[in-house]
Design a protein around this motif. Sequence first.
Motif, PDB file in Angstrom:
ATOM      1  N   THR A   1       0.777  -1.117   0.065  1.00 62.82           N
ATOM      2  CA  THR A   1      -0.103   0.092   0.027  1.00 62.82           C
ATOM      3  C   THR A   1       0.809   1.066  -0.229  1.00 62.82           C
ATOM      4  O   THR A   1       0.283   2.584  -0.035  1.00 62.82           O
ATOM      5  CB  THR A   1      -0.980   0.219   1.151  1.00 62.82           C
ATOM      6  N   VAL A   2       2.135   1.082   0.098  1.00 64.18           N
ATOM      7  CA  VAL A   2       3.027   2.354   0.281  1.00 64.18           C
ATOM      8  C   VAL A   2       3.152   3.072  -1.379  1.00 64.18           C
ATOM      9  O   VAL A   2       3.450   2.071  -2.171  1.00 64.18           O
ATOM     10  CB  VAL A   2       4.219   2.240   0.728  1.00 64.18           C
ATOM     11  N   THR A   3       2.769   4.364  -1.471  1.00 62.39           N
ATOM     12  CA  THR A   3       2.932   4.699  -2.573  1.00 62.39           C
ATOM     13  C   THR A   3       4.373   5.369  -2.758  1.00 62.39           C
ATOM     14  O   THR A   3       5.037   5.564  -1.977  1.00 62.39           O
ATOM     15  CB  THR A   3       1.907   6.017  -2.538  1.00 62.39           C
ATOM     16  N   ALA A   4       4.360   5.692  -4.310  1.00 61.29           N
ATOM     17  CA  ALA A   4       5.657   6.165  -4.736  1.00 61.29           C
ATOM     18  C   ALA A   4       5.987   7.508  -4.085  1.00 61.29           C
ATOM     19  O   ALA A   4       6.917   7.839  -3.573  1.00 61.29           O
ATOM     20  CB  ALA A   4       5.824   6.479  -6.046  1.00 61.29           C
ATOM     21  N   ALA A   5       4.848   8.236  -3.824  1.00 59.99           N
ATOM     22  CA  ALA A   5       5.116   9.702  -3.238  1.00 59.99           C
ATOM     23  C   ALA A   5       5.312   9.669  -1.709  1.00 59.99           C
ATOM     24  O   ALA A   5       6.371  10.257  -1.388  1.00 59.99           O
ATOM     25  CB  ALA A   5       3.504  10.612  -3.360  1.00 59.99           C
ATOM     26  N   GLN A   6       4.671   8.485  -1.089  1.00 65.15           N
ATOM     27  CA  GLN A   6       5.444   8.302   0.221  1.00 65.15           C
ATOM     28  C   GLN A   6       6.608   7.688   0.398  1.00 65.15           C
ATOM     29  O   GLN A   6       7.477   8.128   1.076  1.00 65.15           O
ATOM     30  CB  GLN A   6       4.287   7.292   0.883  1.00 65.15           C
ATOM     31  N   ALA A   7       7.184   6.919  -0.498  1.00 64.21           N
ATOM     32  CA  ALA A   7       8.318   6.500  -0.489  1.00 64.21           C
ATOM     33  C   ALA A   7       9.445   7.671  -0.908  1.00 64.21           C
ATOM     34  O   ALA A   7      10.580   7.706  -0.136  1.00 64.21           O
ATOM     35  CB  ALA A   7       8.722   5.207  -1.509  1.00 64.21           C
TER      36      ALA A   7
END
Length: 379
Positions: A273-279
Amino acid sequence: MTDPRIWRVVGDPLVRPTGSGDLTGQSVAVKDLYAVAGQRIGAGNPAWLDHAVPELAHAWAVERLLADGAAVHGIAQTDELAYDLTGTNAHHGTPPNPLAPHRISGGSTSGPASAVSMGEATIGLGTDTAGSIRVPAAYQGLWGIRSTTGAVPMGGVLPLAPSFDTVGWLTHDPALLAEVGRSLLPPGGVPVGQVVVADDLLALADADVAAAVGELAAGRPRITWPMSVMAEMRAAMQTLEAFEAWRSHGAWLGNRLDTLGPDVRARFQRASTVTAAQADAARAQVERHRTGMRNHLGDRVLLLPSAPSVAPAVNRPRTLDAVRQATVQLTCIAGIGGLPAVSIPVTTADGLPAGACLIGPAGSDHALIELAKSLTLHL
């Protein structure tokens, strides 16, 4: 009789040395993430093993150890895809911990650690992403090192989170730890300065572990530590680790999550569920904290607990996630910093194994091992 909790496959030996050198006569338990020519990588998961094909060549680190005279005794178990710190594999069971019976082995380099502690191998070759060498070393009374990120080539090693993955190894004594270092690490390296202690970090450990580590910390200079950002550091590392873990294995796991044990499955489900933006945001935080920590420490060596507690009892699964979070709060310092960390075995007042950790400047691996050896001469 081979213990399947420790070993996936063994030989007599499994792979003979290809040369001779300082490691002649030593035997290696290889974590089941490393390529061993002619063998499959099982990654602690039977479904993964079923789909794997035999490797065509040895991983770089395995090849180096063989060239220096060591033999590979066998391929040892790991937590599934190395995404755990406990060693409580849902498929193969928990490897034994001879110095602390009925307590967990620590992971994810669980099989190699138990192989060394049981005397079935002299070297445990593993990996450390968020503590996977330091935790089993602490729980089982072993010497262990997480090498500087990038210092030892990761060729032929199944990744988890490449931003943090690094080669590590465990032994019974510091002399052999150093010999393996001379085989795997670049020669030379940077020197180390004085050993310092941050009492706020020491206080993150349970009282018995803090007291055991405190014997090495007594009389050493104290420094302040930015405790206000520790929770942010841990969260940033875990977010980026999760994103990279899913990027590494999500394509294969997409319709196979049910092949994982419940704890690791839940971790990968969250990772998905981790998005690219969060990463990206987490990566920026990691880089900022890495720079800040390296500047704060300079050439000094930070002494702290390898893990905040002794090994939890095998029959207390509900406590393991809380233990994991408390552990990563300490282990993330070296992980985020990309710094070498040596775990020194110490003993609590109750006679249980624990670990004192030295974190040094990037590239100081050799000097850090020698420093760790010297500190224990005065215990």
